[in-house]
Design an enzyme around this catalytic site. Structure first.
Site, PDB file in Angstrom:
ATOM      1  N   CYS A  24      19.556  47.339  42.260  1.00 52.60           N
ATOM      2  CA  CYS A  24      18.552  46.302  42.062  1.00 52.60           C
ATOM      3  C   CYS A  24      19.083  45.180  41.176  1.00 52.60           C
ATOM      4  CB  CYS A  24      17.297  46.930  41.482  1.00 52.60           C
ATOM      5  SG  CYS A  24      16.738  48.271  42.516  1.00 52.60           S
ATOM      6  N   GLU A  25      20.074  44.490  41.646  1.00 55.99           N
ATOM      7  CA  GLU A  25      20.687  43.357  40.951  1.00 55.99           C
ATOM      8  C   GLU A  25      21.223  42.423  42.025  1.00 55.99           C
ATOM      9  OE1 GLU A  25      21.952  42.968  37.517  1.00 55.99           O
ATOM     10  OE2 GLU A  25      21.522  44.964  36.719  1.00 55.99           O
ATOM     11  N   TYR A  82      34.019  40.497  38.269  1.00 60.90           N
ATOM     12  CA  TYR A  82      35.052  39.431  38.220  1.00 60.90           C
ATOM     13  C   TYR A  82      35.020  38.497  39.422  1.00 60.90           C
ATOM     14  CZ  TYR A  82      37.103  43.263  35.443  1.00 60.90           C
ATOM     15  OH  TYR A  82      37.326  44.295  34.579  1.00 60.90           O
ATOM     16  N   ARG A 108      47.651  48.934  38.185  1.00 60.08           N
ATOM     17  CA  ARG A 108      47.264  48.390  39.493  1.00 60.08           C
ATOM     18  C   ARG A 108      48.405  48.448  40.521  1.00 60.08           C
ATOM     19  NH1 ARG A 108      43.284  44.254  39.615  1.00 60.08           N
ATOM     20  NH2 ARG A 108      43.818  43.910  37.425  1.00 60.08           N
ATOM     21  N   GLU A 149      53.921  49.954  31.466  1.00 55.48           N
ATOM     22  CA  GLU A 149      52.602  50.592  31.627  1.00 55.48           C
ATOM     23  C   GLU A 149      51.889  50.057  32.873  1.00 55.48           C
ATOM     24  OE1 GLU A 149      50.566  49.400  28.068  1.00 55.48           O
ATOM     25  OE2 GLU A 149      51.820  50.592  26.744  1.00 55.48           O
ATOM     26  N   PRO A 150      52.469  50.220  34.052  1.00 54.46           N
ATOM     27  CA  PRO A 150      51.801  49.657  35.230  1.00 54.46           C
ATOM     28  C   PRO A 150      50.613  50.516  35.663  1.00 54.46           C
ATOM     29  CG  PRO A 150      53.740  50.885  35.911  1.00 54.46           C
ATOM     30  CD  PRO A 150      53.704  50.949  34.402  1.00 54.46           C
ATOM     31  N   TYR A 156      41.016  50.394  39.129  1.00 53.52           N
ATOM     32  CA  TYR A 156      39.767  49.912  38.526  1.00 53.52           C
ATOM     33  C   TYR A 156      38.599  50.004  39.510  1.00 53.52           C
ATOM     34  CZ  TYR A 156      43.397  48.301  35.435  1.00 53.52           C
ATOM     35  OH  TYR A 156      44.499  48.263  34.625  1.00 53.52           O
ATOM     36  N   GLY A 210      50.386  44.923  34.022  1.00 52.85           N
ATOM     37  CA  GLY A 210      49.880  43.615  34.433  1.00 52.85           C
ATOM     38  C   GLY A 210      50.353  43.118  35.778  1.00 52.85           C
ATOM     39  N   ARG A 245      34.238  45.645  40.682  1.00 51.99           N
ATOM     40  CA  ARG A 245      35.074  44.444  40.557  1.00 51.99           C
ATOM     41  C   ARG A 245      34.438  43.180  41.148  1.00 51.99           C
ATOM     42  NH1 ARG A 245      39.882  43.438  41.958  1.00 51.99           N
ATOM     43  NH2 ARG A 245      40.541  42.643  39.959  1.00 51.99           N
TER      44      ARG A 245
HETATM   45  N1  LLP Z   1      48.582  48.424  29.264  1.00 53.05           N
HETATM   46  C1  LLP Z   1      47.533  47.962  28.569  1.00 53.05           C
HETATM   47  C2  LLP Z   1      47.609  47.953  27.090  1.00 53.05           C
HETATM   48  C3  LLP Z   1      46.386  47.512  29.242  1.00 53.05           C
HETATM   49  O1  LLP Z   1      45.355  47.048  28.547  1.00 53.05           O
HETATM   50  C4  LLP Z   1      46.355  47.540  30.665  1.00 53.05           C
HETATM   51  C5  LLP Z   1      45.177  47.077  31.379  1.00 53.05           C
HETATM   52  C6  LLP Z   1      47.479  48.046  31.345  1.00 53.05           C
HETATM   53  C7  LLP Z   1      48.576  48.474  30.616  1.00 53.05           C
HETATM   54  C8  LLP Z   1      47.541  48.140  32.848  1.00 53.05           C
HETATM   55  O2  LLP Z   1      47.458  46.899  33.463  1.00 53.05           O
HETATM   56  P1  LLP Z   1      47.726  46.744  35.031  1.00 53.05           P
HETATM   57  O3  LLP Z   1      49.170  47.080  35.297  1.00 53.05           O
HETATM   58  O4  LLP Z   1      46.823  47.666  35.753  1.00 53.05           O
HETATM   59  O5  LLP Z   1      47.407  45.328  35.318  1.00 53.05           O
HETATM   60  N2  LLP Z   1      39.369  45.999  35.102  1.00 53.05           N
HETATM   61  C9  LLP Z   1      40.233  44.866  35.372  1.00 53.05           C
HETATM   62  C10 LLP Z   1      41.617  45.054  34.775  1.00 53.05           C
HETATM   63  C11 LLP Z   1      41.603  45.347  33.303  1.00 53.05           C
HETATM   64  C12 LLP Z   1      42.965  45.649  32.756  1.00 53.05           C
HETATM   65  C13 LLP Z   1      42.875  46.248  31.395  1.00 53.05           C
HETATM   66  N3  LLP Z   1      44.122  46.597  30.826  1.00 53.05           N
HETATM   67  C14 LLP Z   1      40.291  44.636  36.869  1.00 53.05           C
HETATM   68  O6  LLP Z   1      39.636  45.345  37.605  1.00 53.05           O
HETATM   69  O7  LLP Z   1      40.961  43.711  37.304  1.00 53.05           O
END
Ligand code: LLP
Length: 406
Positions: A340-341, A313, A273, A270-271, A369, A235, A309
């Site tokens: 076409c959107e 979003y 991004r 679990e990073p 992503y 996150g 994205r």
């Molecule tokens: N762990 C779990 C259980 C998750 O669901 C996620 C992301 C992560 C780790 C990794 O999160 P991060 O560190 O990347 O923030 N598509 C969206 C983001 C969706 C995230 C889904 N889960 C975007 O483009 O912003």
């Protein structure tokens, strides 16, 4: 960012993008190994004292070469499907560094996870635990699981990527978590080894994480279980544009250190991004330029199928020219794709440097992503992916052929 101008030309590290763009069909994703390694090491150094298991979240970028490069740096993997599990294994990530998350794992996926002996399957419902127990019994295995807690914490991020609130579909709410801990002994073929949380993505302040640690600590104490692992999820937000707020991970790491000492557990992160977000660029060619009303539409060969994205979003990703000219375009500019959107639009500017048809542009910070969320919408093939590592340019996924989607 790994992108810099040398004179008028845009480079990824020391490699000029224009020369790569002339040799490869656009659009394509291009990544900087140097930046990815630096991000991984930065993350690791923040949490050095905690000595965590870092499980790169494969959903953020599921390119096998990138997962493998991260594996060589010491990373494990967080996977959410059989496909991601197979990719992680193919990238030579050891099963004891793989956690399997997800709210709706199928029987087939669970069987694959149990068979590969992953470190933890993070369950999100009692029904899932029952199914794991049943499969494990048939396979004569004792399977290690983590329980995903829904801590009821608002991550203060985009609502579409928030997962920790009480009314979201993820994890077990506190009361169910505790009743599960009291009753799990009826499942003879599973062993509770961990607890996990993930409250959302693109989180830019420590507050929600602090609240989550408090909730976790209290509930772990009330459960009276000595969890060997606490998986704190991912996150971590990144600045997408200049002046955007940066999360104070150093501050958070101090809290995690205290938390770990109090509970004497191993920490997992679990990073996604944070590791790959700013390492990737989508290079695209201008197909046409036209004026409708008072807008200059710059129509790219990359669309929402390649990079979703902005459409999904309203995310803003800067677009910069691969060759920067001094002259400027008069009036408003909108970069759009060919799909076409009407939502197939990337970004608008009030003024922009001069561009011509067939010029290349770079959509920035698309490493997370980006390719993993791309699709074949409008029957467009998936773009290729290229890695720049130590001055070498390597295709790490070739462009899909149209014949492969028919
Ligand atoms: N762990 C779990 C259980 C998750 O669901 C996620 C992301 C992560 C780790 C990794 O999160 P991060 O560190 O990347 O923030 N598509 C969206 C983001 C969706 C995230 C889904 N889960 C975007 O483009 O912003």
């Amino acid at each position: 960012m790994s992108l810099i101008y040398k004179g008028q030309n845009l480079y990824v590290d020391n490699t000029p993008i224009r020369s790569i763009a002339k040799k490869n069909i656009t659009p394509f994703y291009i990544y900087s190994y140097k930046k990815m390694r630096a991000n991984y090491q930065t993350f690791y150094n923040y949490f050095k004292k905690v000595n965590p298991i870092i499980c790169f979240s494969v959903k953020s970028n599921s390119n096998v070469s990138l997962i493998s490069e991260l594996g060589k740096l010491g990373s494990g993997a967080d996977v959410v499907s059989e496909g991601e599990l197979i990719k992680a294994l193919k990238a030579k990530i050891k099963p004891n560094k793989i956690v399997f998350s997800g709210v709706g794992k199928t029987e087939e996926e669970l069987r694959a996870a149990i068979k590969s002996k992953v470190l933890l399957i993070n369950i999100e419902s009692e029904s899932e635990a029952r199914l794991i127990d049943k499969i494990s019994k048939k396979m004569r295995r004792i399977t290690s699981i983590g329980i995903r807690l829904n801590p009821g914490v608002d991550a203060n991020t985009l609502s579409k990527i928030s997962t920790g609130k009480i009314d979201s579909k993820f994890g077990l709410p506190k009361s169910n978590f505790l009743s599960f801990c009291r009753n799990f002994k009826k499942f003879k073929n599973i062993k509770i080894k961990g607890v996990s949380v993930h409250i959302g993505s693109q989180i830019t302040s420590v507050g929600p994480y602090r609240k989550t640690l408090d909730v976790l600590y209290k509930i772990i104490k009330s459960s009276r279980i000595n969890f060997e692992y606490v998986d704190l999820g991912g996150g971590f937000g990144i600045p997408y544009r200049n002046k955007e707020k940066k999360i104070d991970i150093k501050n958070y790491s101090k809290l995690v250190d205290i938390f770990k000492k109090k509970l004497n557990c191993k920490i997992i992160f679990e990073p996604g991004r944070f590791i790959v977000g700013n390492t990737g660029t989508l290079v695209s060619k201008i197909v046409f330029i036209k004026k409708n009303g008072n807008k200059n539409f710059i129509i790219l060969d990359a669309g929402m199928n390649d990079f979703m994205r902005p459409a999904l979003y309203n995310a803003r990703h800067n677009i910069i020219p691969v060759l920067k000219l001094k002259k400027r375009i008069n009036g408003n500019v909108e970069f759009v794709g060919p799909i076409c959107e009407s939502t197939d639009s990337f970004i608008k500017y009030k003024s922009y440097s001069l561009l011509n048809e067939n010029n290349f542009v770079a959509i920035t910070n698309v490493g997370a992503y980006g390719s993993s969320l791309s699709s074949n919408y409008n029957s467009k093939p998936l773009a290729s992916e290229i890695l720049v590592k130590k001055g070498k340019v390597k295709i790490i996924r070739r462009r899909q052929k149209i014949s492969e989607i028919i």
